[in-house]
Write an enzyme that holds these catalytic residues in place. Structure first.
Site, PDB file in Angstrom:
ATOM      1  N   HIS A  41       3.797  -6.328  -6.272  1.00  0.00           N
ATOM      2  CA  HIS A  41       3.066  -6.971  -5.346  1.00  0.00           C
ATOM      3  C   HIS A  41       1.992  -7.866  -6.015  1.00  0.00           C
ATOM      4  O   HIS A  41       1.785  -7.715  -7.181  1.00  0.00           O
ATOM      5  CB  HIS A  41       2.226  -6.157  -4.324  1.00  0.00           C
ATOM      6  CG  HIS A  41       3.090  -5.016  -3.311  1.00  0.00           C
ATOM      7  ND1 HIS A  41       3.330  -5.357  -2.196  1.00  0.00           N
ATOM      8  CD2 HIS A  41       3.616  -3.837  -3.831  1.00  0.00           C
ATOM      9  CE1 HIS A  41       3.891  -4.327  -1.663  1.00  0.00           C
ATOM     10  NE2 HIS A  41       4.271  -3.628  -2.610  1.00  0.00           N
ATOM     11  N   GLU A 123       0.584  -2.959  -7.129  1.00  0.00           N
ATOM     12  CA  GLU A 123      -0.322  -4.435  -6.901  1.00  0.00           C
ATOM     13  C   GLU A 123      -0.688  -4.946  -8.372  1.00  0.00           C
ATOM     14  O   GLU A 123      -1.117  -4.362  -9.206  1.00  0.00           O
ATOM     15  CB  GLU A 123      -1.454  -4.217  -6.181  1.00  0.00           C
ATOM     16  CG  GLU A 123      -1.127  -3.622  -4.612  1.00  0.00           C
ATOM     17  CD  GLU A 123      -0.895  -4.985  -3.775  1.00  0.00           C
ATOM     18  OE1 GLU A 123      -0.687  -5.995  -4.267  1.00  0.00           O
ATOM     19  OE2 GLU A 123      -0.464  -4.478  -2.599  1.00  0.00           O
ATOM     20  N   HIS A 162       7.494  -7.982  -3.633  1.00  0.00           N
ATOM     21  CA  HIS A 162       7.484  -7.810  -2.210  1.00  0.00           C
ATOM     22  C   HIS A 162       8.341  -8.790  -1.552  1.00  0.00           C
ATOM     23  O   HIS A 162       8.647  -8.696  -0.416  1.00  0.00           O
ATOM     24  CB  HIS A 162       5.853  -7.696  -1.884  1.00  0.00           C
ATOM     25  CG  HIS A 162       5.467  -7.067  -0.753  1.00  0.00           C
ATOM     26  ND1 HIS A 162       4.463  -7.264  -0.183  1.00  0.00           N
ATOM     27  CD2 HIS A 162       6.129  -6.428   0.150  1.00  0.00           C
ATOM     28  CE1 HIS A 162       4.040  -6.744   1.056  1.00  0.00           C
ATOM     29  NE2 HIS A 162       5.400  -6.229   1.331  1.00  0.00           N
ATOM     30  N   ASP A 172       4.630 -12.652  -2.279  1.00  0.00           N
ATOM     31  CA  ASP A 172       4.133 -12.002  -3.596  1.00  0.00           C
ATOM     32  C   ASP A 172       5.279 -11.167  -4.095  1.00  0.00           C
ATOM     33  O   ASP A 172       6.344 -10.738  -3.482  1.00  0.00           O
ATOM     34  CB  ASP A 172       2.964 -11.014  -3.288  1.00  0.00           C
ATOM     35  CG  ASP A 172       3.170  -9.952  -2.490  1.00  0.00           C
ATOM     36  OD1 ASP A 172       3.585 -10.310  -1.153  1.00  0.00           O
ATOM     37  OD2 ASP A 172       2.881  -8.674  -2.588  1.00  0.00           O
TER      38      ASP A 172
END
Length: 189
Positions: A41, A123, A162, A172
Site C-alpha cells: 500500500h 504500507e 492495493h 496505491d
C-alpha cells in the site's frame, strides 16, 4: 538491524528491530486461511505530505480531526496495516503478522474475496505523485524476505498492490512505485 537481515520472532509474529505500536484495529484470522498474499500500500497524511504523527494516529484511533481539514473526512475509519515503512526506511509494526489487520477493505485476489483474511498489509509512506525512497525499497525487500522465510504459503508470486486487489477503488501504491526495481532487489537479495 540492516533491512537485509530482518527476522520475525516466531513467538510473537513481530518483526525484530521494528518499532512496535499496537493498533486496536485487528482480529483473528478465520480458521483455514493461510497467509499467501502480501499487499503493498501507500499512505500519506495529509494527502501528498510526509512526516508527523498522523499515520500512527490513524492506525491507533487517535487522529485529531481538528489537526487538518482532511482528517475530518476520515475520522471514523478504523483501519490498520501490519507495518508501515517510512520515507527514511524505518519500520513501525502495528499488528502481529498472524493476526488479521484491517488494510484491504472490499477486495478480491485470484477469485477469493476478503483479502484481509489471507494477506499481510505493508504500507509505504508515499503517494501517487512522488517517487518512493531507496531506503523504503531496501526495507520492503527486508520485510518481504523475512515474511517469505517465515510463512511458506507466501510465495513471490503472491505480492500485489492495493490497486490489484481493489481495482477502480484504490490506486496505491501508485504509478511511481517501481515494481520491476523492487522485484530485481528481491531476487538479488
Amino acid at each position: 538491524m540492516p533491512p537485509s537481515s530482518l527476522q520475525i520472532d516466531p513467538a510473537t509474529n513481530r518483526l525484530l528491530g521494528a518499532r512496535w505500536l499496537a493498533s486496536p484495529n485487528y482480529d483473528a484470522r478465520p480458521a483455514g486461511n493461510a497467509i499467501d498474499l502480501l499487499v503493498v500500500h501507500a499512505i500519506s497524511l495529509p494527502p501528498d505530505q510526509f512526516g508527523g504523527p498522523w499515520i500512527d494516529a490513524l492506525f491507533t484511533n487517535t487522529l485529531d480531526p481538528a489537526a487538518h481539514p482532511y482528517f475530518e473526512t476520515i475520522k471514523a475509519l478504523t483501519v490498520s496495516a501490519h507495518c508501515c515503512i517510512f520515507r527514511d526506511g524505518s519500520i513501525t509494526q502495528y499488528v502481529a503478522f498472524d493476526q488479521r489487520a484491517w488494510h484491504a477493505g472490499a477486495s478480491q485476489w485470484q477469485g477469493r474475496t476478503r483479502a484481509n483474511d489471507f494477506s499481510i498489509g505493508i504500507e509505504l509512506e508515499g503517494c501517487d505523485t512522488q517517487p518512493f525512497e531507496a531506503a523504503q525499497y531496501q526495507s520492503l525487500v527486508g520485510v518481504t524476505k523475512a515474511l517469505l522465510a517465515t510463512y511458506p504459503t507466501l510465495q513471490p508470486g503472491g505480492i500485489a498492490g492495493h490497486s490489484d486487489i481493489a481495482p477502480g477503488r484504490k490506486t496505491d501504491p501508485g504509478p511511481l512505485f517501481d515494481w520491476p526495481h523492487f522485484r530485481r532487489l528481491l531476487t538479488a537479495a
